[in-house]
Design a protein around this motif. Sequence first.
Motif, PDB file in Angstrom:
ATOM      1  N   ARG A   1       2.804  11.932 -10.253  1.00 16.75           N
ATOM      2  CA  ARG A   1       2.413  13.339 -10.192  1.00 16.75           C
ATOM      3  C   ARG A   1       3.630  14.256 -10.281  1.00 16.75           C
ATOM      4  O   ARG A   1       3.541  15.379 -10.801  1.00 16.75           O
ATOM      5  CB  ARG A   1       1.651  13.610  -8.893  1.00 16.75           C
ATOM      6  N   ARG A   2       4.747  13.796  -9.748  1.00 18.71           N
ATOM      7  CA  ARG A   2       5.962  14.620  -9.742  1.00 18.71           C
ATOM      8  C   ARG A   2       6.377  15.018 -11.157  1.00 18.71           C
ATOM      9  O   ARG A   2       6.915  16.104 -11.374  1.00 18.71           O
ATOM     10  CB  ARG A   2       7.106  13.841  -9.067  1.00 18.71           C
ATOM     11  N   ILE A   3       6.122  14.150 -12.134  1.00 18.34           N
ATOM     12  CA  ILE A   3       6.484  14.477 -13.513  1.00 18.34           C
ATOM     13  C   ILE A   3       5.246  14.803 -14.355  1.00 18.34           C
ATOM     14  O   ILE A   3       5.237  14.647 -15.573  1.00 18.34           O
ATOM     15  CB  ILE A   3       7.323  13.361 -14.176  1.00 18.34           C
ATOM     16  N   GLY A   4       4.187  15.261 -13.677  1.00 18.25           N
ATOM     17  CA  GLY A   4       3.022  15.765 -14.396  1.00 18.25           C
ATOM     18  C   GLY A   4       2.162  14.720 -15.041  1.00 18.25           C
ATOM     19  O   GLY A   4       1.575  14.952 -16.097  1.00 18.25           O
ATOM     20  N   ARG A   5       2.064  13.527 -14.416  1.00 20.24           N
ATOM     21  CA  ARG A   5       1.234  12.473 -14.992  1.00 20.24           C
ATOM     22  C   ARG A   5       0.160  12.030 -14.011  1.00 20.24           C
ATOM     23  O   ARG A   5       0.371  12.055 -12.801  1.00 20.24           O
ATOM     24  CB  ARG A   5       2.087  11.259 -15.369  1.00 20.24           C
ATOM     25  N   ASN A   6      -0.972  11.613 -14.551  1.00 23.10           N
ATOM     26  CA  ASN A   6      -1.994  10.994 -13.714  1.00 23.10           C
ATOM     27  C   ASN A   6      -2.064   9.500 -13.999  1.00 23.10           C
ATOM     28  O   ASN A   6      -2.978   8.819 -13.586  1.00 23.10           O
ATOM     29  CB  ASN A   6      -3.368  11.636 -13.967  1.00 23.10           C
ATOM     30  N   ILE A   7      -1.050   8.992 -14.728  1.00 19.70           N
ATOM     31  CA  ILE A   7      -1.006   7.580 -15.111  1.00 19.70           C
ATOM     32  C   ILE A   7       0.164   6.894 -14.416  1.00 19.70           C
ATOM     33  O   ILE A   7       1.300   7.359 -14.487  1.00 19.70           O
ATOM     34  CB  ILE A   7      -0.871   7.426 -16.635  1.00 19.70           C
ATOM     35  N   VAL A   8      -0.126   5.784 -13.749  1.00 19.97           N
ATOM     36  CA  VAL A   8       0.901   5.010 -13.059  1.00 19.97           C
ATOM     37  C   VAL A   8       1.195   3.757 -13.863  1.00 19.97           C
ATOM     38  O   VAL A   8       0.315   2.926 -14.086  1.00 19.97           O
ATOM     39  CB  VAL A   8       0.443   4.622 -11.638  1.00 19.97           C
ATOM     40  N   GLY A   9       2.431   3.633 -14.312  1.00 19.76           N
ATOM     41  CA  GLY A   9       2.873   2.446 -15.030  1.00 19.76           C
ATOM     42  C   GLY A   9       3.790   1.599 -14.163  1.00 19.76           C
ATOM     43  O   GLY A   9       4.042   1.915 -12.999  1.00 19.76           O
TER      44      GLY A   9
ATOM     45  N   LEU B   1       0.839  -1.203   0.000  1.00 20.66           N
ATOM     46  CA  LEU B   1       0.000   0.000   0.000  1.00 20.66           C
ATOM     47  C   LEU B   1       0.871   1.249   0.000  1.00 20.66           C
ATOM     48  O   LEU B   1       0.617   2.197  -0.753  1.00 20.66           O
ATOM     49  CB  LEU B   1      -0.916   0.001   1.219  1.00 20.66           C
ATOM     50  N   LEU B   2       1.926   1.248   0.812  1.00 20.66           N
ATOM     51  CA  LEU B   2       2.838   2.388   0.839  1.00 20.66           C
ATOM     52  C   LEU B   2       3.529   2.546  -0.506  1.00 20.66           C
ATOM     53  O   LEU B   2       3.682   3.658  -1.015  1.00 20.66           O
ATOM     54  CB  LEU B   2       3.880   2.201   1.956  1.00 20.66           C
ATOM     55  N   ILE B   3       3.921   1.434  -1.118  1.00 24.20           N
ATOM     56  CA  ILE B   3       4.574   1.478  -2.436  1.00 24.20           C
ATOM     57  C   ILE B   3       3.627   2.075  -3.477  1.00 24.20           C
ATOM     58  O   ILE B   3       4.034   2.892  -4.311  1.00 24.20           O
ATOM     59  CB  ILE B   3       5.040   0.062  -2.857  1.00 24.20           C
ATOM     60  N   MET B   4       2.333   1.694  -3.420  1.00 24.74           N
ATOM     61  CA  MET B   4       1.350   2.232  -4.362  1.00 24.74           C
ATOM     62  C   MET B   4       1.184   3.745  -4.182  1.00 24.74           C
ATOM     63  O   MET B   4       1.084   4.498  -5.148  1.00 24.74           O
ATOM     64  CB  MET B   4      -0.007   1.541  -4.182  1.00 24.74           C
ATOM     65  N   LYS B   5       1.143   4.186  -2.923  1.00 26.89           N
ATOM     66  CA  LYS B   5       1.013   5.624  -2.646  1.00 26.89           C
ATOM     67  C   LYS B   5       2.214   6.388  -3.179  1.00 26.89           C
ATOM     68  O   LYS B   5       2.081   7.455  -3.788  1.00 26.89           O
ATOM     69  CB  LYS B   5       0.848   5.851  -1.149  1.00 26.89           C
ATOM     70  N   LEU B   6       3.403   5.824  -2.957  1.00 27.94           N
ATOM     71  CA  LEU B   6       4.621   6.475  -3.445  1.00 27.94           C
ATOM     72  C   LEU B   6       4.672   6.470  -4.970  1.00 27.94           C
ATOM     73  O   LEU B   6       5.150   7.427  -5.583  1.00 27.94           O
ATOM     74  CB  LEU B   6       5.857   5.780  -2.864  1.00 27.94           C
ATOM     75  N   ALA B   7       4.175   5.396  -5.581  1.00 29.14           N
ATOM     76  CA  ALA B   7       4.147   5.307  -7.047  1.00 29.14           C
ATOM     77  C   ALA B   7       3.286   6.417  -7.633  1.00 29.14           C
ATOM     78  O   ALA B   7       3.640   7.050  -8.633  1.00 29.14           O
ATOM     79  CB  ALA B   7       3.624   3.935  -7.480  1.00 29.14           C
TER      80      ALA B   7
ATOM     81  N   GLU C   1      -0.604  16.268 -17.479  1.00 34.06           N
ATOM     82  CA  GLU C   1      -1.691  16.268 -16.519  1.00 34.06           C
ATOM     83  C   GLU C   1      -1.286  17.010 -15.248  1.00 34.06           C
ATOM     84  O   GLU C   1      -0.116  17.272 -15.012  1.00 34.06           O
ATOM     85  CB  GLU C   1      -2.083  14.826 -16.157  1.00 34.06           C
ATOM     86  N   TYR C   2      -2.288  17.310 -14.425  1.00 39.53           N
ATOM     87  CA  TYR C   2      -2.041  18.030 -13.189  1.00 39.53           C
ATOM     88  C   TYR C   2      -2.644  17.277 -12.015  1.00 39.53           C
ATOM     89  O   TYR C   2      -3.287  16.266 -12.162  1.00 39.53           O
ATOM     90  CB  TYR C   2      -2.623  19.452 -13.283  1.00 39.53           C
ATOM     91  N   PHE C   3      -2.473  17.823 -10.826  1.00 36.09           N
ATOM     92  CA  PHE C   3      -2.865  17.139  -9.608  1.00 36.09           C
ATOM     93  C   PHE C   3      -4.371  17.011  -9.442  1.00 36.09           C
ATOM     94  O   PHE C   3      -4.830  16.299  -8.571  1.00 36.09           O
ATOM     95  CB  PHE C   3      -2.300  17.877  -8.390  1.00 36.09           C
ATOM     96  N   ASP C   4      -5.143  17.692 -10.238  1.00 34.61           N
ATOM     97  CA  ASP C   4      -6.585  17.689 -10.032  1.00 34.61           C
ATOM     98  C   ASP C   4      -7.276  16.526 -10.745  1.00 34.61           C
ATOM     99  O   ASP C   4      -8.488  16.407 -10.694  1.00 34.61           O
ATOM    100  CB  ASP C   4      -7.195  19.018 -10.505  1.00 34.61           C
ATOM    101  N   LYS C   5      -6.512  15.648 -11.380  1.00 36.27           N
ATOM    102  CA  LYS C   5      -7.111  14.521 -12.075  1.00 36.27           C
ATOM    103  C   LYS C   5      -6.904  13.232 -11.285  1.00 36.27           C
ATOM    104  O   LYS C   5      -5.901  13.053 -10.607  1.00 36.27           O
ATOM    105  CB  LYS C   5      -6.511  14.367 -13.479  1.00 36.27           C
ATOM    106  N   GLU C   6      -7.850  12.326 -11.401  1.00 32.79           N
ATOM    107  CA  GLU C   6      -7.748  11.047 -10.715  1.00 32.79           C
ATOM    108  C   GLU C   6      -6.588  10.239 -11.283  1.00 32.79           C
ATOM    109  O   GLU C   6      -6.375  10.193 -12.492  1.00 32.79           O
ATOM    110  CB  GLU C   6      -9.052  10.267 -10.887  1.00 32.79           C
TER     111      GLU C   6
END
Length: 446
Positions: free
Chosen positions: A323-331, A312-318, A374-379
């Motif tokens: 978001r740090r590089i402007g993405r709302n997509i986690v690969g 769960l912590l790893i998912m949160k950090l992922a 993307e920005y922080f306001d997107k899911e």
Amino acid sequence: MFERFTEKAVNVVSESQRLASEMKCTEVYPEHLLLALVSEAKGVSLKIFRMYNVLFDDLMEEVKKYIITTSKESDNIPFSYNVKEILKHTLDLASKSGNTNILFEHLFLAVITDKNSNIQSILSSFDFDISTARDLLGKLVQKKIKRLEHPETTEDEEKNNFEAIYEGEALSDVFNRAVSKLSASGYEILGTEQIMESILETENSELTNTLKEYGISAEKFDELVKKIGNRQSEFEGKKIIFTPNAFFMMNMAFQSAKELGSSVITPEHIVLGMLNTKKGLAYDIIKSLDINEKRLAEDIIRPIEKQMPETLLIMKLAKEEARRIGRNIVGTEMFLLGILGEGASLASEVLADLEINLKDARQEVENLIGYGNEYFDKETIFTNRAKHVLEKAWISAKKQNKQKIESIDLLLAIIEEPTSIAMKVLDNMGVDAQEIIRGINRIKQN
């Protein structure tokens, strides 16, 4: 022309047409584009407008001083010559910044730098610094030239494995009660409302106590179910063992379990799945109670977070890395960064022994996928490949009778995907799958 516009940019153009009609103008003017930009602005663009106190209502009053209106509204309003020139200018700006698509920011730049309209006069009344805004937006679009789409977003959708969905004490009682309700109701197919009723009948659990705080009790829910009287909102396709919406809910429950680091599905995951799908009778009832759904979800997740499964912590950090590089997509590459960022798990120890560190891995990720749009306001969402990796990690933990997905399960699932972005990162850093397997075996033996 608009096939190269992103959805955000198209929304601006559509909004400008709507505004022109509403304001009873004969043409869509650059001023309408400016109003639409303010109306649709988010993220950095919104911050730029707020920096100079450019609010929609105030801007509207200023714009009305410059535009010509008629006596009636019209649906088919043409673009003025100046607007057509601005739209052409966005193409030039996109090409110069290296983008194949026209972004919201390109349109923003083209509008505020237009000298053939009243735009600059209007902005000057707000002390809007066009030069500063141009520099900020210019850097923003240049920053995004590497890649707009995540490389893993074009892959086929994963197929969830439901073979163990009913196993374990957490759900057996829930489904036994839910199925028993079928004969009493006269239905043959399990729906979201019966599953939710069964969850609420579990007395004195942390979940039911949380739901009661929001006014969701077994008695209240049953009362509202009886008022509805039919299941029309449960069916959106052919009949299956679950109603379609119950199936969607369980699908999301399965995904929630994986993302929260659990190898078993619990009633908490089902309620979260219902809140995420936003479909079915159970959700309709929850919505009718005028409950803050986001806050309810947070209250359900909070006890799970207190246990802090390492995955769960790893998912949160992922998600934070994305978001740090402007993405709302986690690969898969964000999973790798999450493992490195967590720093205390066996998987991170294996990578550290192979001299893989967070700083260098971040650089490799940025080189491979670039910055997003993307920005922080997107899911935040997961790529299909990332979901597939989580699926493999879940199956691995399940086979070993673990209650939680461990970091090692996640790392092993990653190396089973040789063409994933995560493995490309590791390969660029001089590490292959066999070295990782040897490292895992070495740590397990110690």
